[in-house]
Design a protein around this motif. Structure first.
Motif, PDB file in Angstrom:
ATOM      1  N   CYS A   4      -6.229  -1.652   0.844  1.00 42.68           N
ATOM      2  CA  CYS A   4      -5.590  -0.450   1.379  1.00 42.68           C
ATOM      3  C   CYS A   4      -6.608   0.601   1.796  1.00 42.68           C
ATOM      4  O   CYS A   4      -7.757   0.591   1.347  1.00 42.68           O
ATOM      5  N   CYS A  39       0.816  -1.215   0.000  1.00 41.11           N
ATOM      6  CA  CYS A  39       0.000   0.000   0.000  1.00 41.11           C
ATOM      7  C   CYS A  39       0.855   1.272   0.000  1.00 41.11           C
ATOM      8  O   CYS A  39       0.401   2.327  -0.460  1.00 41.11           O
ATOM      9  N   THR A  52      -6.237   6.524  -5.570  1.00 41.91           N
ATOM     10  CA  THR A  52      -5.658   5.239  -5.968  1.00 41.91           C
ATOM     11  C   THR A  52      -5.608   4.285  -4.787  1.00 41.91           C
ATOM     12  O   THR A  52      -5.858   3.087  -4.921  1.00 41.91           O
ATOM     13  N   CYS A  53      -5.290   4.837  -3.629  1.00 36.79           N
ATOM     14  CA  CYS A  53      -5.187   4.026  -2.413  1.00 36.79           C
ATOM     15  C   CYS A  53      -6.529   3.387  -2.056  1.00 36.79           C
ATOM     16  O   CYS A  53      -6.634   2.172  -1.869  1.00 36.79           O
ATOM     17  N   ASN A  54      -7.563   4.203  -1.964  1.00 33.14           N
ATOM     18  CA  ASN A  54      -8.877   3.698  -1.549  1.00 33.14           C
ATOM     19  C   ASN A  54      -9.513   2.787  -2.596  1.00 33.14           C
ATOM     20  O   ASN A  54     -10.421   2.014  -2.287  1.00 33.14           O
ATOM     21  N   ASP A  77      -7.936   0.459  -4.010  1.00 36.72           N
ATOM     22  CA  ASP A  77      -7.359  -0.861  -3.770  1.00 36.72           C
ATOM     23  C   ASP A  77      -8.071  -1.497  -2.573  1.00 36.72           C
ATOM     24  O   ASP A  77      -8.084  -0.937  -1.476  1.00 36.72           O
ATOM     25  N   GLY A  78      -8.640  -2.673  -2.749  1.00 38.20           N
ATOM     26  CA  GLY A  78      -9.420  -3.306  -1.697  1.00 38.20           C
ATOM     27  C   GLY A  78      -8.658  -3.603  -0.424  1.00 38.20           C
ATOM     28  O   GLY A  78      -9.248  -3.728   0.644  1.00 38.20           O
ATOM     29  N   LEU A 136       1.248   3.316  -3.174  1.00 42.46           N
ATOM     30  CA  LEU A 136       0.147   4.126  -3.711  1.00 42.46           C
ATOM     31  C   LEU A 136       0.202   5.516  -3.081  1.00 42.46           C
ATOM     32  O   LEU A 136      -0.025   5.673  -1.889  1.00 42.46           O
ATOM     33  N   CYS A 160      -0.803   5.963   2.432  1.00 45.94           N
ATOM     34  CA  CYS A 160      -1.620   4.786   2.195  1.00 45.94           C
ATOM     35  C   CYS A 160      -1.121   3.629   3.052  1.00 45.94           C
ATOM     36  O   CYS A 160       0.085   3.327   3.054  1.00 45.94           O
ATOM     37  N   GLU A 199      -2.067  -0.482   4.897  1.00 46.58           N
ATOM     38  CA  GLU A 199      -2.839  -1.703   4.766  1.00 46.58           C
ATOM     39  C   GLU A 199      -4.133  -1.589   5.579  1.00 46.58           C
ATOM     40  O   GLU A 199      -4.111  -1.105   6.709  1.00 46.58           O
TER      41      GLU A 199
END
Length: 335
Positions: free
Chosen positions: A101, A86, A94-96, A98-99, A89, A110, A112
């Motif tokens: 992160c 994470c 982009t971070c949010n 990702d499932g 990112l 970002c 985990e």
């Protein structure tokens, strides 16, 4: 010495690392294929150049895990320090997306996603997490990793071998005992711990649906050595080890990640490296359960991690029998 530093600095393919010497410079490859084949390197497309990956300059587990955005990865061979997925990112969107992160607004970075930190709504929306009710008569609850969703309130003692045979390579890791400590360290991070300090002891609250853990290392060797015959004899000593008072949980049941992580680090630095003598380890585990695990409906679990045949003989077998009787009397399940 310092006089050699200029030569080191100017040497092709080398770089100064201390006043006392230099090390081979990493990631000097000029082709993309050679660059990405090196686990320490990555290819920068815009610059068409090979650079060292973040975190890989840290060569030991403890400083790696203390460095922001880095973690020690024991699943590759050899184990090495790498950037957390994470951490790569760099913006909130982009971070949010990702499932795994979530964006930490307090740190502007970002991180985990940890089920333990989610409120009820966010927990229910996340397929990896499970919302547990707070227990009988409680309106509150907590979010845990899905695999622990149906677990009852637990007290767990980890009884891990510190035998010399663990120093050989295991799987991808060149040293088995250190590999075990790394895996346990990662395991603890995801546990639904109840947050109670080891000092709480038998006053631990029931009905939390969460866990406490204690870590005990067992090993040992006969007390006396004869150089003439190259043999050992006498009673078994140095057969059980727990972190000392003032370090982590000090061998007690704890629901605090920081205390348990300190315990794991202590064991990693205090590997007994003896034989496989478990009697006094079992006795210590029985004492932990009998002195600090209240009779309130919680489950008690003893997990034994060993790699070879037990070597206990004579009176030590009597200690094992007594410890087993105590554990059975407390309804401890052993795995």
């Amino acid at each position: 010495g310092q006089g050699s530093a200029p030569l080191c600095d100017g040497a092709v393919g080398r770089v100064v690392v201390t006043a006392g010497g230099c090390a081979v410079k990493k990631c000097t490859q000029t082709s993309r294929a050679e660059c990405v084949a090196d686990p320490y390197c990555e290819w920068v497309l815009n610059a068409t150049t090979c650079v060292q990956k973040p975190c890989t300059e840290v060569m030991a587990e403890l400083p790696c895990n203390k460095k922001a955005g880095c973690h020690w990865n024991p699943s590759i061979s050899p184990a090495m320090c790498v950037e957390k997925p994470c951490a790569k990112l760099k913006d909130e969107g982009t971070c949010n997306a990702d499932g795994g992160c979530t964006w930490d607004k307090t740190k502007d970075t970002c991180v985990e996603k940890n089920c333990n930190t989610l409120d009820r709504c966010a927990c229910v929306e996340d397929a990896k997490c499970f919302w547990k009710a707070g227990g009988s008569g409680k309106a509150t609850g907590s979010c845990v990793l899905g695999i622990y969703g149906e677990c009852p309130t637990l007290d767990v003692v980890l009884l891990v071998t510190g035998s010399k045979s663990m120093s050989q390579s295991f799987g991808h890791h060149p040293q088995g005992f250190y590999a075990l400590m790394e895996v346990l360290g990662d395991w603890i991070v995801g546990l639904p711990l109840n947050g109670e300090s080891a000092s709480v002891g038998a006053a631990s609250q029931a009905g939390t649906g969460k866990m406490r853990v204690a870590v005990v290392q067992f090993s040992g060797h006969p007390e006396f050595y004869s150089a003439a015959t190259n043999t050992w004899s006498g009673p078994i000593v140095d057969s059980v080890a727990v972190s000392p008072v003032g370090v982590g949980a000090a061998g007690r049941l704890s629901g605090m990640p920081s205390e348990l992580s300190a315990d794991i680090n202590w064991h990693e630095n205090n590997y007994l490296e003896g034989g496989t003598y478990i009697a006094r380890g079992l006795k210590r585990a029985a004492t932990i359960f009998s002195s600090s695990s209240p009779v309130d409906g919680r489950k008690r679990v003893l997990i034994i991690i060993a790699d070879g045949k037990l070597e206990d003989t004579g009176s030590d077998k009597d200690i094992m029998v007594q410890a087993r009787q105590t554990l059975d009397g407390l309804s401890v399940q052993t795995f």
